[in-house]
Design an enzyme around this catalytic site. Sequence first.
Site, short mmCIF file in Angstrom:
data_model
loop_
_atom_site.label_atom_id
_atom_site.label_comp_id
_atom_site.label_asym_id
_atom_site.label_seq_id
_atom_site.Cartn_x
_atom_site.Cartn_y
_atom_site.Cartn_z
N CYS A 1 0.82 -1.20 0.00
CA CYS A 1 0.00 0.00 0.00
C CYS A 1 0.86 1.26 0.00
O CYS A 1 1.96 1.27 0.54
CB CYS A 1 -0.87 0.04 1.24
SG CYS A 1 -1.85 -1.43 1.47
N ARG B 1 4.87 0.36 -6.14
CA ARG B 1 4.90 -0.47 -4.94
C ARG B 1 3.98 -1.69 -5.07
O ARG B 1 4.11 -2.64 -4.32
CB ARG B 1 4.47 0.35 -3.72
CG ARG B 1 5.43 1.48 -3.39
CD ARG B 1 4.87 2.39 -2.34
NE ARG B 1 4.77 1.77 -1.04
CZ ARG B 1 5.74 1.75 -0.13
NH1 ARG B 1 6.89 2.33 -0.40
NH2 ARG B 1 5.56 1.18 1.03
N TRP C 1 -2.95 -2.72 -1.52
CA TRP C 1 -2.54 -4.09 -1.90
C TRP C 1 -3.24 -4.99 -0.89
O TRP C 1 -2.94 -4.95 0.30
CB TRP C 1 -1.02 -4.21 -1.82
CG TRP C 1 -0.49 -5.47 -2.40
CD1 TRP C 1 -0.20 -5.73 -3.71
CD2 TRP C 1 -0.15 -6.67 -1.68
NE1 TRP C 1 0.29 -7.01 -3.84
CE2 TRP C 1 0.33 -7.60 -2.61
CE3 TRP C 1 -0.21 -7.04 -0.34
CZ2 TRP C 1 0.74 -8.89 -2.25
CZ3 TRP C 1 0.20 -8.32 0.02
CH2 TRP C 1 0.68 -9.22 -0.94
N ASN D 1 -1.38 1.64 5.70
CA ASN D 1 -0.47 0.63 5.13
C ASN D 1 0.00 -0.23 6.29
O ASN D 1 0.47 0.30 7.29
CB ASN D 1 0.72 1.34 4.46
CG ASN D 1 1.82 0.38 4.05
OD1 ASN D 1 1.58 -0.83 3.92
ND2 ASN D 1 3.01 0.90 3.86
N GLY D 2 -0.12 -1.55 6.15
CA GLY D 2 0.34 -2.44 7.23
C GLY D 2 -0.74 -3.43 7.60
O GLY D 2 -1.73 -3.59 6.87
N GLU E 1 17.61 -17.19 -9.77
CA GLU E 1 17.18 -15.80 -10.01
C GLU E 1 16.52 -15.69 -11.39
O GLU E 1 15.51 -15.00 -11.55
CB GLU E 1 18.39 -14.87 -9.87
CG GLU E 1 18.15 -13.41 -10.16
CD GLU E 1 17.10 -12.75 -9.29
OE1 GLU E 1 16.61 -13.36 -8.32
OE2 GLU E 1 16.72 -11.61 -9.60
N LYS F 1 12.70 -14.46 -12.00
CA LYS F 1 12.37 -13.34 -12.90
C LYS F 1 11.31 -13.77 -13.91
O LYS F 1 10.34 -13.06 -14.15
CB LYS F 1 13.60 -12.85 -13.67
CG LYS F 1 14.63 -12.06 -12.91
CD LYS F 1 14.24 -10.66 -12.55
CE LYS F 1 13.61 -10.62 -11.19
NZ LYS F 1 14.51 -10.50 -10.07
N GLU G 1 7.86 -14.41 -12.31
CA GLU G 1 7.33 -13.19 -11.72
C GLU G 1 6.67 -12.28 -12.75
O GLU G 1 5.60 -11.74 -12.51
CB GLU G 1 8.51 -12.49 -11.05
CG GLU G 1 8.20 -11.26 -10.26
CD GLU G 1 9.45 -10.70 -9.58
OE1 GLU G 1 10.57 -10.95 -10.07
OE2 GLU G 1 9.30 -10.02 -8.57
N HIS H 1 17.98 -36.71 -10.33
CA HIS H 1 17.35 -37.17 -9.09
C HIS H 1 15.86 -36.80 -9.05
O HIS H 1 15.25 -36.81 -8.00
CB HIS H 1 18.08 -36.59 -7.87
CG HIS H 1 19.51 -37.01 -7.81
ND1 HIS H 1 19.90 -38.29 -7.46
CD2 HIS H 1 20.66 -36.34 -8.10
CE1 HIS H 1 21.23 -38.39 -7.52
NE2 HIS H 1 21.70 -37.22 -7.91
N LYS I 1 6.08 -4.23 -4.69
CA LYS I 1 7.51 -3.94 -4.72
C LYS I 1 8.12 -4.11 -3.33
O LYS I 1 9.13 -4.77 -3.16
CB LYS I 1 7.74 -2.52 -5.24
CG LYS I 1 9.20 -2.12 -5.29
CD LYS I 1 9.95 -2.93 -6.33
CE LYS I 1 11.43 -2.62 -6.36
NZ LYS I 1 12.18 -3.66 -7.09
O1 M6R Z 1 13.32 -5.10 -0.87
P1 M6R Z 1 13.83 -6.49 -0.68
O2 M6R Z 1 15.10 -6.72 -1.40
O3 M6R Z 1 13.94 -6.89 0.76
O4 M6R Z 1 12.75 -7.41 -1.34
C1 M6R Z 1 12.83 -8.81 -1.26
C2 M6R Z 1 11.91 -9.48 -2.25
O5 M6R Z 1 10.58 -9.13 -1.99
C3 M6R Z 1 12.24 -9.07 -3.69
O6 M6R Z 1 13.58 -9.32 -4.01
C4 M6R Z 1 11.35 -9.84 -4.68
O7 M6R Z 1 11.67 -11.19 -4.65
C5 M6R Z 1 11.51 -9.25 -6.08
N1 M6R Z 1 10.24 -8.82 -6.57
C6 M6R Z 1 12.06 -10.22 -7.07
O8 M6R Z 1 12.23 -9.63 -8.31
#
Ligand code: M6R
Length: 609
Positions: free
Chosen positions: A2, A27, A74, A98-99, A482, A486, A489, A505, A604
């Site tokens: 949020c 965000r 969010w 927010n929270g 990673e 990506k 995501e 395995h 974000k």
């Molecule tokens: O702000 P942070 O690095 O702590 O965030 C951690 C994860 O939420 C963040 O890396 C998330 O996995 C990304 N969206 C991946 O691209």
Amino acid sequence: MCGIVTAISTSDIVPVLLEGLRKLEYRGYDSAGLAVVADGRLRRVRSAGRVADLAALAAREGASARVGIAHTRWATHGVPSERNAHPHVSGGLAVVHNGIIENFEAIKSALENRGYVFESDTDTEAIAHLIHSKLAAGADLFDAVRQATVELTGAYAIGVLSEADPARAVVARSGAPLLLGVGEGGMYAASDTAALLQVTRNVVYLEDGDVAELCVGGYRIVRADGSPVERPVHLSSLSADAVELGQFRHYMQKEIFEQPQALAQTLEIIAGGGSVTPQLFGARAPEVLDGVRRVLVLACGTSYHAGLVARYWLESVAKLPCTVEIASEYRYRDSVPDPDTLVVVISQSGETADTLAALKHALAQGMQRTLAICNVPESAIVREASLRFITRAGPEIGVASTKAFTTQLAALALLTLTLAKLGGRLPAEDEAHHLQNLRHLPVAVQKVLELEPAIERWAQRFAGKQHALFLGRGSHWPIAMEGALKLKEISYIHAEAYAAGELKHGPLALVDKNMPVIAVAPANRLLEKLKSNLQEVRARGGELYVFADAGSEIAESEGVHILQLPEHYGMLSPVLHVVPLQLLSYHAALVKGTDVDKPRNLAKSVTVE
Ligand code: M6R
């Protein structure tokens, strides 16, 4: 997650609220809303769509006012819908939040017993009615908010408005980010600086437990017990350009291409000097790092992957045992504390709730040697740790983390060299060699970016696939992880990563002609092992997309596609090898037409558990 904007000014604040929300869109959110007091009446506009939809609605309603609060939501409690969108109201009072309020059910049932009727499924509505109940008992708006916050458990940043008192807005924070903007002829508050650059660069970071009253002419801050407190005003160095798209189609694309610059800025600290020193990590580093016997890395998502790469470096170069844990697991696990462990928390945002809680958990267990590697200097995580290394990637807006990751790796490489040196394990010529490679890194990344057209062609080929498998070995296994993160995501293609040696395995059963297999294949000592694993894939009809580099010597053949990175880069090779994987997912997402910068269901900054 949020986003909040609050404004009070001598002129119309609705455009400021809307522009602030636009700047917070990155965000992640699923609905938006605002409330203003105009002509003595509280008016609220909400939309289950984007900020642009809210702006159109506000224009249709002719909303204009001198005081207002606004929000991007969010969803946590209750589905994304107009009914659950903020602001939530109680009588003439409106609240954005927010929270997560952990005790909202208890507060809700107490308020229901007193006749309050709840219209949404949110925890936020309980805050609105709670503050209203304090007002009804005779408190003024500022004090009503302060009293209410004392009863809240959990994390919150809130903005509050009352039609009975339009000369002020009140904000408060605990565990969720909120800062004030001190403007000329107006006062503002927002979840981050980017939302306020349109009106001011003078910002005040609120601390947990602060409650602030904003009026046109100024502000005051009190603690939960009502005692006044002063917080310094900072001049933000964030430039408005840094959060603009410029020539790029998406922030993710912009941020991928900013990596040479982000790395150069992060590594500026070693630009001229000939050696690494503990002071790279803060003034207290010599004392904190002295006698460190092991390293524990705590992080989430992409930042966790950076930690996994660092494990290979720390163990092979610094000869320090290293454990890397997902923060959300560590915080609830019964672990064995060791005061001689350096706890490294990695976070782009510095706000990630699980990472912050994991850090606090480590501290509570007596692990006092803590280092934050973070991209946001004033964030909660940085403030909590005893040492800090600020990556200078600049604002990262795209939900998919890219330049934050490569700059985290640069920071972790420096940490590795520093700890190796402190432990007497870094001969001068090795140090000089590593530093030279680090200084050349921005140029090396720039050369990898030139592979984009070829990667784009690959992306066309497998954007239609349902699944993908990523393989790597050693320090490139986390790079495969990673790459898979990506891809899933932002393109919503199901992707999994495996250490290539694990293939037979289990996951080999998945391989057929419909399963593209992406392999990270640098010319290192594991290459021959990896090649055998790739043969296993080919033998089952799997189509291979191999990211090799100079010296990998893998030949193209039917079903085996090769892209060669221009240089082999030794220890720092993972920094180069992640770049084509970022480009691959970006272009696959473009082909699929997904919302690259704001993928569905994701935020974000993950400021709630
Ligand atoms: O702000 P942070 O690095 O702590 O965030 C951690 C994860 O939420 C963040 O890396 C998330 O996995 C990304 N969206 C991946 O691209």
